[in-house]
Design an enzyme around this catalytic site. Structure first.
Site, short mmCIF file in Angstrom:
data_model
loop_
_atom_site.label_atom_id
_atom_site.label_comp_id
_atom_site.label_asym_id
_atom_site.label_seq_id
_atom_site.Cartn_x
_atom_site.Cartn_y
_atom_site.Cartn_z
N HIS A 205 0.83 -1.21 0.00
CA HIS A 205 0.00 0.00 0.00
C HIS A 205 0.86 1.25 0.00
CE1 HIS A 205 -3.50 -2.32 1.99
NE2 HIS A 205 -3.48 -2.45 0.68
N GLU A 447 11.35 -15.36 -20.22
CA GLU A 447 11.45 -15.14 -18.78
C GLU A 447 11.62 -16.44 -18.00
OE1 GLU A 447 8.02 -12.90 -17.49
OE2 GLU A 447 6.66 -14.02 -18.76
N ASP A 471 11.10 -12.07 -14.03
CA ASP A 471 10.91 -13.50 -13.82
C ASP A 471 12.14 -14.30 -14.20
OD1 ASP A 471 8.39 -14.04 -12.63
OD2 ASP A 471 7.43 -13.22 -14.42
N CYS A 518 11.95 -5.82 -21.12
CA CYS A 518 10.85 -5.09 -20.51
C CYS A 518 10.76 -5.35 -19.00
CB CYS A 518 9.53 -5.42 -21.18
SG CYS A 518 9.07 -7.14 -21.06
C1 PEP Z 1 9.15 -9.75 -16.17
O1 PEP Z 1 8.95 -10.84 -15.63
O2 PEP Z 1 10.29 -9.24 -16.29
C2 PEP Z 1 8.03 -8.96 -16.70
C3 PEP Z 1 8.23 -7.86 -17.38
O3 PEP Z 1 6.77 -9.39 -16.43
P1 PEP Z 1 6.05 -9.19 -15.01
O4 PEP Z 1 6.89 -8.27 -14.18
O5 PEP Z 1 4.70 -8.65 -15.33
O6 PEP Z 1 6.02 -10.61 -14.50
MG MG Z 2 7.04 -11.85 -15.88
#
Ligand code: PEP
Ligand code: MG
Length: 586
Positions: A205, A447, A471, A518
């Site tokens: 939060h 990932e 991930d 990403c």
């Molecule tokens: C990641 O795993 O790096 C990713 C961009 O996806 P998320 O953070 O939504 O699992």
């Molecule tokens: Mg991910």
């Protein structure tokens, strides 16, 4: 977390996780949300039981109305965080208007012949205990919410239950065990300089509230009994530090840093329309990650060239029923239209483990992180996948859209989605539905370590790669990204993770498909030279980080980075990697 200092009175430094950038200097205001509301238990005679039971019905009704006012207030807040707050308040609203709680309190009133206030506190106490016993960090974090609902009910019954925010000093540095979203919706942001809490991770939060109010914040710092009201405090929201009773030298240092930070912020906003090009002319594409439609404003303000990762989970959260194709289309269309021709990469539902969806009836297996989640889940629920893909295909008529599959593990998963897509495209065409021609590119998230190592095979089946380093780090190092106990080991600069990124990027280059990063790594400007060194020239990140990453890229020479990074992947120690990467860019 770590504590340094010379005991009470002198300068004390508490370290935690940084969740809101910037520097705050102000006066400590302590807040203890665990303070249980004190109510008196009264005996209620048999002939008054009915009347006492109707008091709780009326109180729940009143508290619900008050909550609706707060929800309206949250909706007026700008940006994603207002929306996130709105979702949390919705959950309170549901608890208050749901008959389960009220029925429980009514039963207590008649069985124990006690007043409504005492019955509420007992019922809430029982619910909190049940949540605590489930040994689930997500549910444990909800205990504060349950207590908050109890406090509001008791207040509606006419008891005074101070929130603790009544007498905030100017420039308050709010230090708390945890902050509840309902209270913070009432906070006066003009009075609060920064936040520090004992509990929470980046999704807590406090983090949400800090984002909502644009405040520097630090979470999971262990300080509460060592900080007094009225002491001077500094929050370093970049480094994740709370400094109490700073020495004159520290105070001066942080005053300068705050001025620098504000100056840099102003300078960065000027970069919005400048293309991200290295000194030697390599054009880098910077896009944004979003979780909620309301973040589009921030995306456009950051100068992002598109949305590189649209996490579609929001479509499924906080609702009892699955979203229809029409509902999904409307939400996604709104985003694509507002991006005015900039590309939008929509990821199919990435649900399971740390990401929950209320409407999905998820059955968690023995190890949710390794279980039926993300694309595995979607492929096991064909109708759900078809609905989502249909909505995305329809949206592709409105602007450039790409489809991204989360947690792909095998080539067969990609082939299966391609077959489904081909059938769907044919069916929609027959119905005369408008969509992009050719249909949107289909990409995979890299990932899972196995996917990274099989990236050459995956590249042959995919139109693009998006490397999810969050991930990828979790699975490569066997560290649950939500578990605070092992957070110290979570490091995307571990050579194993770096080698996998490099391998996947090389496979994408060999297969002539675009590749982006990403995960959170992409938003760390200090790591931009490393990713560029791997030949990755597309990055997608939280819009807040984008100007800083761009600023760094403008200073880099792409061709000089090539070759140099190979040495880095052979370094054993992540700290060393950081040092060498810093040297690369200077
Ligand atoms: C990641 O795993 O790096 C990713 C961009 O996806 P998320 O953070 O939504 O699992
Ligand atoms: Mg991910």
């Amino acid at each position: 977390m770590k504590t340094k200092g010379d005991g009470h009175g002198g300068e004390r430094i508490f370290e935690g996780f940084a969740v809101g950038a910037g520097i705050a200097i102000g006066v400590v205001h302590r807040h203890d949300s665990r303070a249980v509301v004190q109510v008196r238990e009264r005996h209620v005679p048999a002939n008054r039981i009915r009347a006492e039971q109707s008091r709780i019905v009326q109180a729940a009704y009143d508290a619900s109305r008050r909550m609706e006012e707060l929800q309206a207030q949250a909706r007026r807040m700008k940006g994603a965080a207002g929306e996130e707050l709105g979702y949390l308040l919705d959950a309170y609203h549901q608890m208050l208007s749901g008959s389960r709680l009220v029925r429980g309190v009514q039963a207590r009133i008649s069985e124990q012949q006690i007043n409504a206030e005492a019955a509420v506190m007992k019922e809430i106490g029982l619910m909190a205990e049940a949540f605590a016993a489930m040994d689930d960090p997500y549910l444990a974090a909800r205990i504060a919410d349950i207590r908050e609902v109890g406090r509001r009910l008791v207040e509606s019954l006419g008891e005074k239950t101070p929130t603790g925010f009544e007498d905030l000093p100017d420039d308050a540095v709010l230090v708390a065990d945890e902050l509840s979203p309902a209270d913070t919706a009432l906070l006066d942001p003009k009075k609060v300089a920064g936040l520090a809490t004992m509990v929470g991770g980046v999704e807590s939060h406090t983090a949400i509230v800090a984002r909502a109010l644009g405040l520097p914040a630090v979470v999971a710092a262990d300080f509460l009994d060592q900080v007094e009201n009225g002491e001077t405090a500094i929050i370093d929201g970049g480094e994740g530090k709370l400094i109490v009773a700073p020495s004159a030298a520290t105070l001066n240092l942080y005053r300068e840093r705050r001025a620098d930070f504000l100056r840099a912020q102003r300078a960065l906003t000027k970069l919005k329309t400048v293309p991200a090009t290295t000194r030697d002319g390599m054009r880098v594409t910077l896009q944004a990650n979003i979780e909620l439609p309301s973040e589009v404003d921030a995306v456009l303000a950051s100068g992002a060239e598109g949305i590189g990762l649209l996490r579609s989970e929001f479509l499924f959260m906080n609702r009892g029923k699955l979203p229809t194709e029409e509902e999904q289309f409307k939400e996604l269309a709104g985003i694509v239209r507002r991006m005015q021709g900039r590309p939008v990469t929509i990821r199919t539902l990435d649900v399971g483990a740390d990401k929950l969806g209320d409407a999905l009836d998820l059955k968690t297996g023995p190890n949710p992180a390794l279980g039926l989640r993300a694309i595995r889940f979607s492929l096991s629920r064909r109708k759900l996948l078809l609905t989502q893909l249909s909505a995305i295909l329809r949206v592709s008529a409105l602007g450039p859209v790409r489809i991204l599959l989360p947690m792909v593990c095998t080539v067969e998963e990609v082939r299966e989605v391609r077959r489904i897509l081909a059938r769907l495209v044919a069916a929609l065409k027959r119905k005369g539905v408008k969509m992009a021609d050719p249909p949107p590119p289909l990409g995979v998230m890299i990932e899972i370590p196995g996917a990274a190592l099989a990236a050459d095979a995956l590249a042959a089946e995919s139109d693009f790669f998006a490397i999810g380093t969050n991930d990828l780090t979790q699975y490569t190092l066997a560290i649950d990204r939500t578990d605070e106990q092992v957070a110290y080991l979570y490091n995307p600069l571990h050579p194993a993770v770096l080698r996998l990124i490099q391998f996947a990027a090389e496979a994408a280059h060999a297969g002539r498909i675009p590749v982006s990063v990403c995960g959170e790594m992409a938003g760390d400007e200090r790591l931009a030279p490393l990713l560029l060194g791997f030949g990755i020239t597309e990055l997608s990140m939280s819009p807040a980080n984008l100007p800083r990453v761009k600023n760094r890229i403008l200073d880099l020479t792409y061709s000089a980075l090539q070759g140099k990074v190979r040495r880095i992947t052979s370094l054993a120690d992540p700290a060393k990697v950081r040092k060498v990467v810093d040297e690369l860019s200077s």
